[in-house]
Each structure stands twice: as C-alpha cells, then as structure tokens.
Design an enzyme around this catalytic site. Sequence first.
Site, mmCIF file in Angstrom:
data_model
loop_
_atom_site.group_PDB
_atom_site.id
_atom_site.type_symbol
_atom_site.label_atom_id
_atom_site.label_comp_id
_atom_site.label_asym_id
_atom_site.label_seq_id
_atom_site.Cartn_x
_atom_site.Cartn_y
_atom_site.Cartn_z
ATOM 1 N N ASP A 148 0.860 -1.190 0.000
ATOM 2 C CA ASP A 148 0.000 0.000 0.000
ATOM 3 C C ASP A 148 0.889 1.230 0.000
ATOM 4 O OD1 ASP A 148 -2.192 1.670 0.087
ATOM 5 O OD2 ASP A 148 -2.974 0.930 2.005
ATOM 6 N N HIS A 149 0.326 2.327 -0.436
ATOM 7 C CA HIS A 149 1.056 3.592 -0.446
ATOM 8 C C HIS A 149 0.896 4.304 0.894
ATOM 9 C CE1 HIS A 149 0.413 3.520 -5.052
ATOM 10 N NE2 HIS A 149 1.657 3.164 -4.777
ATOM 11 N N TYR B 277 -4.927 4.476 0.677
ATOM 12 C CA TYR B 277 -6.077 3.614 0.388
ATOM 13 C C TYR B 277 -5.889 2.847 -0.923
ATOM 14 C CZ TYR B 277 -7.647 7.608 3.222
ATOM 15 O OH TYR B 277 -7.720 8.619 4.129
ATOM 16 N N HIS B 278 -4.681 2.309 -1.140
ATOM 17 C CA HIS B 278 -4.383 1.585 -2.366
ATOM 18 C C HIS B 278 -3.849 0.179 -2.072
ATOM 19 C CE1 HIS B 278 -3.503 5.834 -4.202
ATOM 20 N NE2 HIS B 278 -4.803 5.575 -4.164
ATOM 21 N N PRO B 279 -4.533 -0.631 -1.279
ATOM 22 C CA PRO B 279 -4.007 -1.968 -0.982
ATOM 23 C C PRO B 279 -4.066 -2.878 -2.207
ATOM 24 C CG PRO B 279 -6.228 -1.752 -0.112
ATOM 25 C CD PRO B 279 -5.842 -0.398 -0.634
#
Length: 568
Positions: A321-322, A496-498
Amino acid sequence: MSEFDYVIVGGGVAGCVVANRLTEDPNVRVAMLEFGTSGNHKRQIVRMPLGMVSFMMPNLAFLGGTRMMYLYEAEPSRGLGNMKMVLPRGKALGGSSMVNGMIYIRGQKEDYDSWRDMGNPGWGYDDLLPYFRKSENFVLATTPQATRNFTLGGRPVRDQIDMAYHGIGGPVSVSPPRSPNHMCQTYFDACVEAGYPINADFNGNQQEGIGYHWLTQKGGERWGAESSYANPAKSRPNLAIFTEARALQILMDGKRAVGVSYERGGEVHQIRAAREVVLATGAFISPQLLMLSGIGRPEELKRHGIAVRHALPGVGSNLQDHIDTWLKQRSTTNHTYGISWGTMHSNAMHVLKWFSARRGMFTSNTGEAGGFVRSGLDTDRPDLQLFFCTTMASAQAADSFWGHGWAMHACLLRPKSIGHIGLKSADPHEAPLIAPNFFDDPYDMEVLVRGVHIMRKITDQPAFDRHRGEEVAPGRAIQTDEDIAAYIRRNCMTMYHPTSTCKMGNDPMAVVSPSSLLVHGLENLAVVDASVMPSVISGNTFAPTVAVAEKAADLIKTRAHMRSAGAA
C-alpha cells in the site's frame, strides 16, 4: 437455490466492470453479490466531489458518507511505534470509487513491464494500454470547446496531449478539474522555480512532472464504477444484482468452485455458478474469503479450525500500500478554500454555482494539482507522488475547514515494506487481520523524509511569497531528518491503495495464473481485483483496477468460447 453462469462476489470497481462486460452477451446469466447498497450515485454527498472530504470527518458523519465505508483497523506496525491505523474502503455498489478522490492515474510503464518480467506474460504496459483506452472517455478529446481555456504553462492543455494514449467512448469519464482553484497556478509556478518540469498528462508518454490531475468526473459530478459500469448493465435481464448480501464462503465440489453461500436479510442463501465464481472483493476481503473457504496457508487455516481444502501459501501474503505524509501551511490570503468571515459571500456563491451549473468549489476534490518527482539523483524514475490541496483539511488529515491555507502531500510510490492478510477468527462477520507493516523497511522512511524536504523547497519559492504564512505542521522547528521521521510516524496515512494479496504469477507464492486469473490448482474460481497485481503501481489504483478487470473479462469470455468449441 438460484443458478447463474457466473457469480461475481463483490460489486466494487472490478466487479462492476466484469458484470458489465460479461452481460454484453444476452445468453450469459450473471449474478453479482455486494454487501453495500446501490443507488448512491444519486446522493448529493456522493455526486458533489467536495463531499468526499467529509467522509473521514467524524463531526460530519450525519451527512452519510461514513455509511458507505468500512473503517478497518490495521494491526500495530512496528515502524509506526506500534500505532494502529484506520484503513477505509468503500462499502457500496461501485466500491471505493464512490468515496475516493477521483484521481485517474495509470502508473508508470515500468510498473507493468515489471509485472511481465516477474513471470506474467501478457501483462506488460503495451498489453494493458488497449484496455486503458477501451475503458476511457477522455473529455478533452470529446468536448474540446468546453476546455478551450484550460491551460498549463501558458498553453492550452489540449495542445499538449498525445491522443494515442487516450480513448473515446468508454464508460469511464476522465475530465480535467471543472473549476480549478487559482492557487494551483501559484503551485505550478513554485514547482518550476524549484526546478521541476510541467507535465500536462501523467498518463501519456511519461509520468514525471507537475500538473493537473485528471478526474473521474462527468459534468462536474463524481463518475464512479456504479455510474460508468453498473448502471448501463442494470436494465439487462441477464444481470441480477444482490445488494446488502454478505458473502460467507465459496462452495466447492472437490477442487471445483460451484457457488457461493451468502447472508441477506438475516437469512443464509446459496447461489450456484454453472461456469465460474469470480472473486472481486478487493485486497483485504478476497484473501479472507479464500481462507474462510479452506483455501490458503494450512497453518493459518488450522489455527482457526478451518479444514484445508486446498493448500496455497501465497493467499494473503505480499500486501502493499502507499503511505503518505503532509505539510500544512497557513495562508495570509483567502484564495484557498476555507471558512472565514471574509469569504462567507463567496462560499454562498459557490453553493449557487454547484446547483445551477455544476461549477465552482464543490466540483473540487481539493487535490486538483500535483505531480511525480524523483526523491534524489539515485533513482531513475519518480518514486514520490505529490499532491497540492487547496485547503488545510484533506481526507488523510481531516479536521476543521476554518481558516485559510493549503496542504502538500508526499506519497511513497513503491514501498519495500510488505504486509499480509490473515484471519482473526473463522467468523465471516469479523474483519480480517490486516498487518501492513508500514516502515518495516527503513528505505520507505528515507524516501518520505526526502519528500518533506521537497515540499518545503517548493513552499519556499518566490511564487508563494505573498501567500505564505506559518507552517502549521510539522512546524519549522522540526528540521533534522530524525525529527522529521518522528513527525511522519505520528502524521501519516495510507493512500487507500491496498494490492497484491492474491498475486498473479507462477512462483510458489503466486495465487492466480497470469494466463487466466484462475486460482492455481482449482477449477472455475477466478480472482479479479487489485489483489492480483504482483506489485502496487506508481499512482492511484482505480484506473489500473479497471484495466485489470477489462482484460479479465476478455479472458473469461475466451474461456467460455473455448469450452463451447470443445463441446461442439
């Protein structure tokens, strides 16, 4: 018990894409299960782009945004001093596209070529570009007159775009900011003064540079996966959408997926899939559902009393994730968005602009400008994504809208820290165990510390002189790398980029086959969502998830044709 050709579990971005594409064939019967509600695209808080800022603000929960979100809690990360982090995801038809920042970024060519080179033929950049173009309706190409005054670097943006990278007529409306804040130009001027190039199109030939973000909006309104993919398919008689339906388990007959058990209205139901079950519940829930169904690491399943149906050690591994941090700067002028006595009249006018023409402040995602930069000379391509927010409040650092100022964000694009998904119990009503392991690798902190220095460098340029007030966070007393790192640990959030928890590949830890996205060793069970990405891409994940799902739909159709040909 109902039977369909395909049962799609999850009505998020990927699920909506696959449901739309499969039901283009009127002879194919598709069911889609989604735990959230539908019709959210009609709600003002969703249609209004600025409404997304309220989704993370507890004191604005009465507006209803929080009802569309899962607020998962991560396990403590050692790199964060054992702090727990909230991990929001969308809970609605359309998934996180109904609550996200609407930024349309495809990532870097090298991201996809690295997927290919990791043992995933057919997933390089040149392979996926046709799907990006197929899914897109690029507004600058379709309505050039509407954007004739949209400029960057003193030139019309439309004159700086290579249309070979863009599509016309696709479901996803990709638009420039409708009414960008004037401070975006100040930010661009400061970036040029700091030595960073201007880039009119992050999705074109190269990503590096500073410019406007393209947004998934149409006519000034949010245009998520419900609007773009689900709604056009809803009227088709061969699609059944079951909302408020919680998937409990994948039904198996030996090594063959045959359906899904789900709960709706307090009752447990079963639905059968004659051809395939397509799991599209995202990087957190897809591995959880596999494990609840007895598919995964044997030691994890046995620990919760789940019978091992199929040993697959990679399920839930490789979570990426970021991670993002920010600076907050007070402004001596009131050009940024905020509430103050001097702007009451202009704010009221913005309300009128929204309702009368879908223009003005309420069409903003507050992060209209940003860019991609290299953190140092030792990196050959951008490893930081920058955001310029024309308010001090933002989704990651949600607080009061009072006063005027701006926030700058720096996001680590390719983290080396890797986490995992596990089970807390065998109860499908309980959230999965999510262990992101943020900052487990020191490299990640090093790059973000560099990001803070870069944001300060931009802030200190002459272009900001007439606007620059006090640095509210972290405050100029925080100067050393050690102190900056301590600040970041207290002031960071996921973007919010899993991704990547059911990665494609052919190595021992791969979960799905790159040639089919079918789960290794099983029949008729595919995974189609961001969890199949071998690694997180360099940017926001909506556009890549759409492209993955578009390609997956073609793979599924090809399999169906081959079966039909074989039967004949």
